[in-house]
Motif scaffolding. Structure first.
Motif, short mmCIF file in Angstrom:
data_model
loop_
_atom_site.label_atom_id
_atom_site.label_comp_id
_atom_site.label_asym_id
_atom_site.label_seq_id
_atom_site.Cartn_x
_atom_site.Cartn_y
_atom_site.Cartn_z
N MET A 1 0.97 -1.49 -0.34
CA MET A 1 -0.06 0.43 0.14
C MET A 1 0.75 1.20 0.10
SD MET A 1 -3.91 0.10 2.17
CE MET A 1 -2.51 0.17 4.25
N ASN A 2 0.49 1.96 -0.79
CA ASN A 2 0.98 3.81 -0.57
C ASN A 2 0.22 4.84 0.15
OD1 ASN A 2 2.88 5.28 -1.56
ND2 ASN A 2 2.22 5.55 -3.65
N ILE A 3 0.04 4.51 0.97
CA ILE A 3 -0.46 5.83 2.07
C ILE A 3 0.85 6.67 2.63
CG2 ILE A 3 -2.04 4.05 2.32
CD1 ILE A 3 -0.86 3.37 5.05
N SER A 4 0.26 7.30 3.56
CA SER A 4 1.45 8.39 4.09
C SER A 4 1.71 7.79 5.65
CB SER A 4 1.03 9.57 4.82
OG SER A 4 -0.38 9.37 5.30
N SER A 5 3.39 8.04 5.29
CA SER A 5 4.24 7.51 7.25
C SER A 5 3.47 7.71 8.08
CB SER A 5 5.31 7.72 7.32
OG SER A 5 5.90 9.70 7.26
N GLN A 6 2.12 8.76 8.58
CA GLN A 6 1.43 9.21 9.18
C GLN A 6 0.55 8.12 9.74
OE1 GLN A 6 2.40 11.84 7.14
NE2 GLN A 6 4.55 12.39 9.05
N ILE A 25 -8.24 -4.10 7.40
CA ILE A 25 -7.17 -3.30 8.29
C ILE A 25 -7.57 -3.46 9.56
CG2 ILE A 25 -6.65 -1.87 7.74
CD1 ILE A 25 -6.69 -1.34 4.99
N VAL A 26 -6.41 -3.10 10.61
CA VAL A 26 -6.56 -2.87 12.05
C VAL A 26 -5.79 -1.87 12.20
CG1 VAL A 26 -7.37 -4.42 14.33
CG2 VAL A 26 -7.19 -5.45 12.50
N SER A 27 -6.36 -1.07 13.38
CA SER A 27 -5.65 0.48 13.60
C SER A 27 -6.07 0.85 15.46
CB SER A 27 -6.73 1.70 12.55
OG SER A 27 -7.77 1.77 13.31
N TYR A 28 -5.03 1.05 15.93
CA TYR A 28 -5.06 1.04 17.01
C TYR A 28 -6.51 2.06 17.14
CZ TYR A 28 -0.10 -0.02 17.23
OH TYR A 28 0.96 -0.53 16.50
N PHE A 29 -7.17 3.28 16.74
CA PHE A 29 -7.77 3.80 16.40
C PHE A 29 -8.56 3.69 15.51
CE2 PHE A 29 -5.31 5.49 20.34
CZ PHE A 29 -6.43 5.40 21.63
N PRO A 30 -10.19 3.91 15.51
CA PRO A 30 -11.06 4.00 14.16
C PRO A 30 -10.48 5.67 13.61
CG PRO A 30 -12.29 4.19 16.18
CD PRO A 30 -10.89 4.16 16.48
N LEU A 31 -10.06 5.29 11.96
CA LEU A 31 -9.62 6.69 11.51
C LEU A 31 -10.47 7.06 10.89
CD1 LEU A 31 -7.63 3.35 8.83
CD2 LEU A 31 -6.91 5.14 10.85
N SER A 32 -10.17 8.37 10.32
CA SER A 32 -11.27 9.57 9.93
C SER A 32 -11.54 9.28 7.97
CB SER A 32 -10.58 10.35 9.90
OG SER A 32 -9.15 10.69 9.11
N GLU A 33 -12.70 10.22 8.37
CA GLU A 33 -12.81 9.84 6.35
C GLU A 33 -11.83 9.24 5.69
OE1 GLU A 33 -15.66 8.35 4.25
OE2 GLU A 33 -15.81 7.97 6.21
N SER A 34 -11.27 10.68 5.86
CA SER A 34 -9.99 11.09 4.74
C SER A 34 -8.73 9.61 5.29
CB SER A 34 -9.47 12.62 5.33
OG SER A 34 -9.20 12.70 6.38
N GLU A 35 -8.59 9.20 5.89
CA GLU A 35 -7.67 8.72 6.20
C GLU A 35 -8.17 6.93 5.61
OE1 GLU A 35 -5.74 9.47 10.42
OE2 GLU A 35 -7.78 8.28 10.82
N ARG A 36 -9.64 6.75 5.71
CA ARG A 36 -10.24 5.56 5.16
C ARG A 36 -10.24 5.64 3.12
NH1 ARG A 36 -13.89 2.20 8.19
NH2 ARG A 36 -13.47 2.91 9.79
N GLU A 38 -7.73 7.38 2.15
CA GLU A 38 -6.44 7.65 0.94
C GLU A 38 -5.78 6.40 0.62
OE1 GLU A 38 -1.67 8.60 2.97
OE2 GLU A 38 -3.71 9.60 3.55
N ILE A 39 -6.93 5.60 1.83
CA ILE A 39 -6.44 3.89 1.84
C ILE A 39 -7.30 3.38 0.76
CG2 ILE A 39 -7.05 1.72 3.04
CD1 ILE A 39 -6.65 3.13 5.69
N LEU A 43 -5.82 1.28 -2.48
CA LEU A 43 -5.63 0.03 -2.87
C LEU A 43 -6.31 0.00 -4.51
CD1 LEU A 43 -7.71 -1.31 0.79
CD2 LEU A 43 -5.71 -2.06 -0.40
N GLY A 44 -7.10 2.04 -4.56
CA GLY A 44 -7.90 1.06 -5.81
C GLY A 44 -9.21 0.69 -6.05
#
Length: 85
Positions: A1-6, A25-36, A38-39, A43-44
């Motif tokens: 996956m090509n995502i930001s390091s943040q 995809i398991v994150s520590y905390f729920p991802l924001s809409e913009s983070e989703r 980006e993912i 993933l295309g």
């Protein structure tokens, strides 16, 4: 996956299927809409929906940046301690 390091540091685990495709995809905390988004862009796919998180409460970007090292270290330390029980 090509995502930001943040964004990458917010992800705890990527589960793959037998074809090597990302299945969960398991994150520590729920991802924001913009983070989703980006993912999904990476993933295309607009149809991937299998996001989950370890913790249910949401944290601001500022809170995450202040505490991420402690959260990640504490979680990993406790996870590894499970093997010693």
């Amino acid at each position: 996956m090509n995502i930001s390091s943040q964004l990458e540091e917010k992800i705890f685990d990527l589960k793959t299927d037998s074809d090597g495709m990302i299945a969960k995809i398991v994150s520590y905390f729920p991802l924001s809409e913009s983070e989703r988004k980006e993912i999904l862009s990476s993933l295309g796919s607009d149809s991937f929906v299998n996001f989950s998180s370890i913790f249910l409460d949401t944290v601001s970007e500022e809170e995450w940046n202040k505490t991420k090292e402690q959260i990640i270290k504490k979680f990993h330390d406790e996870l590894f301690d499970i093997d010693n029980i």
